[in-house]
Scaffold this motif. Sequence first.
Motif, PDB file in Angstrom:
ATOM      1  N   GLU A  83      10.022  59.600 127.204  1.00 40.09           N
ATOM      2  CA  GLU A  83       9.476  60.832 127.753  1.00 40.09           C
ATOM      3  C   GLU A  83       8.916  60.557 129.143  1.00 40.09           C
ATOM      4  OE1 GLU A  83       6.506  62.043 125.031  1.00 40.09           O
ATOM      5  OE2 GLU A  83       7.906  62.509 123.386  1.00 40.09           O
ATOM      6  N   GLU A  84       9.329  61.347 130.121  1.00 39.62           N
ATOM      7  CA  GLU A  84       8.850  61.194 131.499  1.00 39.62           C
ATOM      8  C   GLU A  84       7.925  62.365 131.811  1.00 39.62           C
ATOM      9  OE1 GLU A  84      10.599  60.108 135.941  1.00 39.62           O
ATOM     10  OE2 GLU A  84      11.934  60.818 134.356  1.00 39.62           O
ATOM     11  N   SER A  85       6.616  62.137 131.614  1.00 40.70           N
ATOM     12  CA  SER A  85       5.640  63.212 131.829  1.00 40.70           C
ATOM     13  C   SER A  85       5.519  63.580 133.297  1.00 40.70           C
ATOM     14  CB  SER A  85       4.277  62.800 131.274  1.00 40.70           C
ATOM     15  OG  SER A  85       3.873  61.548 131.822  1.00 40.70           O
ATOM     16  N   VAL A  86       5.543  62.568 134.165  1.00 46.80           N
ATOM     17  CA  VAL A  86       5.549  62.786 135.614  1.00 46.80           C
ATOM     18  C   VAL A  86       6.600  61.853 136.205  1.00 46.80           C
ATOM     19  CG1 VAL A  86       3.127  63.471 135.728  1.00 46.80           C
ATOM     20  CG2 VAL A  86       3.734  61.066 136.009  1.00 46.80           C
ATOM     21  N   PRO A  87       7.133  62.167 137.375  1.00 44.42           N
ATOM     22  CA  PRO A  87       8.155  61.292 137.967  1.00 44.42           C
ATOM     23  C   PRO A  87       7.658  59.858 138.123  1.00 44.42           C
ATOM     24  CG  PRO A  87       8.065  63.389 139.134  1.00 44.42           C
ATOM     25  CD  PRO A  87       6.915  63.390 138.174  1.00 44.42           C
ATOM     26  N   GLY A  88       8.452  58.922 137.612  1.00 53.85           N
ATOM     27  CA  GLY A  88       8.100  57.517 137.725  1.00 53.85           C
ATOM     28  C   GLY A  88       7.202  56.997 136.632  1.00 53.85           C
ATOM     29  N   LEU A  89       6.754  57.846 135.697  1.00 55.63           N
ATOM     30  CA  LEU A  89       5.869  57.427 134.613  1.00 55.63           C
ATOM     31  C   LEU A  89       6.542  57.782 133.286  1.00 55.63           C
ATOM     32  CD1 LEU A  89       3.178  56.189 133.778  1.00 55.63           C
ATOM     33  CD2 LEU A  89       2.175  58.473 133.846  1.00 55.63           C
ATOM     34  N   THR A  90       7.153  56.778 132.655  1.00 57.84           N
ATOM     35  CA  THR A  90       7.908  56.974 131.415  1.00 57.84           C
ATOM     36  C   THR A  90       7.123  56.410 130.238  1.00 57.84           C
ATOM     37  OG1 THR A  90       9.985  56.768 132.633  1.00 57.84           O
ATOM     38  CG2 THR A  90      10.091  56.583 130.249  1.00 57.84           C
ATOM     39  N   ARG A  91       7.099  57.161 129.153  1.00 57.83           N
ATOM     40  CA  ARG A  91       6.409  56.725 127.932  1.00 57.83           C
ATOM     41  C   ARG A  91       7.452  56.386 126.875  1.00 57.83           C
ATOM     42  NH1 ARG A  91       1.357  59.913 125.544  1.00 57.83           N
ATOM     43  NH2 ARG A  91       0.458  58.714 127.267  1.00 57.83           N
ATOM     44  N   PHE A  98       1.003  62.607 143.198  1.00 59.90           N
ATOM     45  CA  PHE A  98       0.153  63.641 142.609  1.00 59.90           C
ATOM     46  C   PHE A  98      -0.179  64.725 143.632  1.00 59.90           C
ATOM     47  CE2 PHE A  98      -1.289  60.276 139.453  1.00 59.90           C
ATOM     48  CZ  PHE A  98      -0.496  60.793 138.451  1.00 59.90           C
ATOM     49  N   ILE A  99      -0.469  64.318 144.858  1.00 57.56           N
ATOM     50  CA  ILE A  99      -0.788  65.300 145.898  1.00 57.56           C
ATOM     51  C   ILE A  99       0.408  66.199 146.168  1.00 57.56           C
ATOM     52  CG2 ILE A  99      -1.332  65.562 148.355  1.00 57.56           C
ATOM     53  CD1 ILE A  99      -3.064  63.100 148.180  1.00 57.56           C
ATOM     54  N   GLY A 100       1.604  65.612 146.176  1.00 61.32           N
ATOM     55  CA  GLY A 100       2.797  66.407 146.417  1.00 61.32           C
ATOM     56  C   GLY A 100       3.092  67.402 145.320  1.00 61.32           C
ATOM     57  N   GLN A 101       2.581  67.165 144.104  1.00 57.47           N
ATOM     58  CA  GLN A 101       2.828  68.074 142.992  1.00 57.47           C
ATOM     59  C   GLN A 101       1.786  69.169 142.862  1.00 57.47           C
ATOM     60  OE1 GLN A 101       2.980  65.360 139.685  1.00 57.47           O
ATOM     61  NE2 GLN A 101       5.156  64.896 139.983  1.00 57.47           N
ATOM     62  N   ARG A 145      -6.927  68.616 145.824  1.00 57.87           N
ATOM     63  CA  ARG A 145      -6.225  68.024 146.957  1.00 57.87           C
ATOM     64  C   ARG A 145      -7.192  67.249 147.853  1.00 57.87           C
ATOM     65  NH1 ARG A 145      -1.353  68.924 149.292  1.00 57.87           N
ATOM     66  NH2 ARG A 145      -0.986  70.628 147.819  1.00 57.87           N
ATOM     67  N   THR A 146      -8.369  67.817 148.081  1.00 60.09           N
ATOM     68  CA  THR A 146      -9.358  67.138 148.915  1.00 60.09           C
ATOM     69  C   THR A 146      -9.810  65.826 148.279  1.00 60.09           C
ATOM     70  OG1 THR A 146     -10.122  69.260 149.783  1.00 60.09           O
ATOM     71  CG2 THR A 146     -11.597  67.377 150.038  1.00 60.09           C
ATOM     72  N   ARG A 147     -10.053  65.872 146.963  1.00 58.18           N
ATOM     73  CA  ARG A 147     -10.516  64.665 146.266  1.00 58.18           C
ATOM     74  C   ARG A 147      -9.430  63.583 146.277  1.00 58.18           C
ATOM     75  NH1 ARG A 147      -9.582  62.858 141.348  1.00 58.18           N
ATOM     76  NH2 ARG A 147      -8.613  64.823 140.696  1.00 58.18           N
ATOM     77  N   LEU A 148      -8.184  63.978 145.983  1.00 54.72           N
ATOM     78  CA  LEU A 148      -7.100  63.008 145.962  1.00 54.72           C
ATOM     79  C   LEU A 148      -6.795  62.472 147.351  1.00 54.72           C
ATOM     80  CD1 LEU A 148      -4.630  64.644 143.415  1.00 54.72           C
ATOM     81  CD2 LEU A 148      -6.003  62.598 143.081  1.00 54.72           C
TER      82      LEU A 148
END
Length: 345
Positions: free
Chosen positions: A27-35, A304-307, A316-319
């Motif tokens: 399962e790929e919850s976010v791009p590049g992060l597979t479980r 994460f910012i791009g998403q 966005r400011t915090r990231l």
Amino acid sequence: MGIVHSRNNPLPPVLMELRIGCRRPPEESVPGLTRYRIASKIVKGQPLGGTDDEWVVIDPVYRAIELLEQLHDAPDEGSLLIGRFSFNVRFKWFKNWANSEAGLRLGLLPIPEGPVNLRMLRRSLSLEMAYRPGGVLATKIHMKHIAVATTEGYASRPGGAQAELLAEVNKHESERNLQLVLEEFRNYQEGILPAGPGARSLTEFFAGIDAQLDAASAAAPKTQRNDRDVLNLLTKRAKVLHLGPANYCWFTDPSRALCLKLAGTPTADRPLIGMCDSARCPQATHHPGHRPVWAEHADRTKVFIGQLGTTRKTERTRLQADLDRALRVVAEIDAASDTRNEESS
């Protein structure tokens, strides 16, 4: 150590209960992060036949199970993947193969003679886990203790197994810290400097040690200083070294530790590594070995910012602030490492 956690129970699955088809689709919850997940059974403390459950595993474990399925003599769905086995017999087969010409052709190092059993492997695993932050909890999970109190309880027995383990861990940890400090001192001598808020203090300490060695060499020009002489000078500093996931903490002055100030415990005798903000703490340093962690953190934060949507301005400011900090740390590590190149040119 490849099993991360279970969906309903933290106990790792019994290998003998793994079956053909136990791998669940990635399962790929976010791009590049597979479980990666596997299905097995909990046997210890369960009714007859065990209880079905699932576990999250790392990629090498997932691929190892896939390879076992391909090598299985009868890969029918639901068949036992490993089943019952004798470790001593299988290890003997593996050692004979690894030490044969076939193993040498593959570039495998010969396995030395000597006894090897599951108890020795279990103890080695316990030592490796105890090195890391949160080692008690990790040991509890992987050693199948029902509660953390069980793991901690051994420490209260004079001469007990846990007390002996902790003493051995402390001994190995002291030796490891000495070697790390020696490596950083050698890097300093070669012009590879530390970075971070505590870099100046550490550099001044190394400069003082270097000056003592130079003075001793001048007084006795035929005497060559070996690593043991240097280690004797570095021992005091090694005692205050604590390893963070992306920095070294030199806990020389508790009143200056940022983590203790944030926690409201300024008189503690150990740092709170889990609360470390190494980009601001005056006792933290960054070294070339920490660069991949910060670089990966910066790359993930960019993703994460791009998403984020246009309306999520607070996140966005915090990231963005987090990304700027990570990029600044990477740039400082690169600048400190380039000092040697600048001096040589």
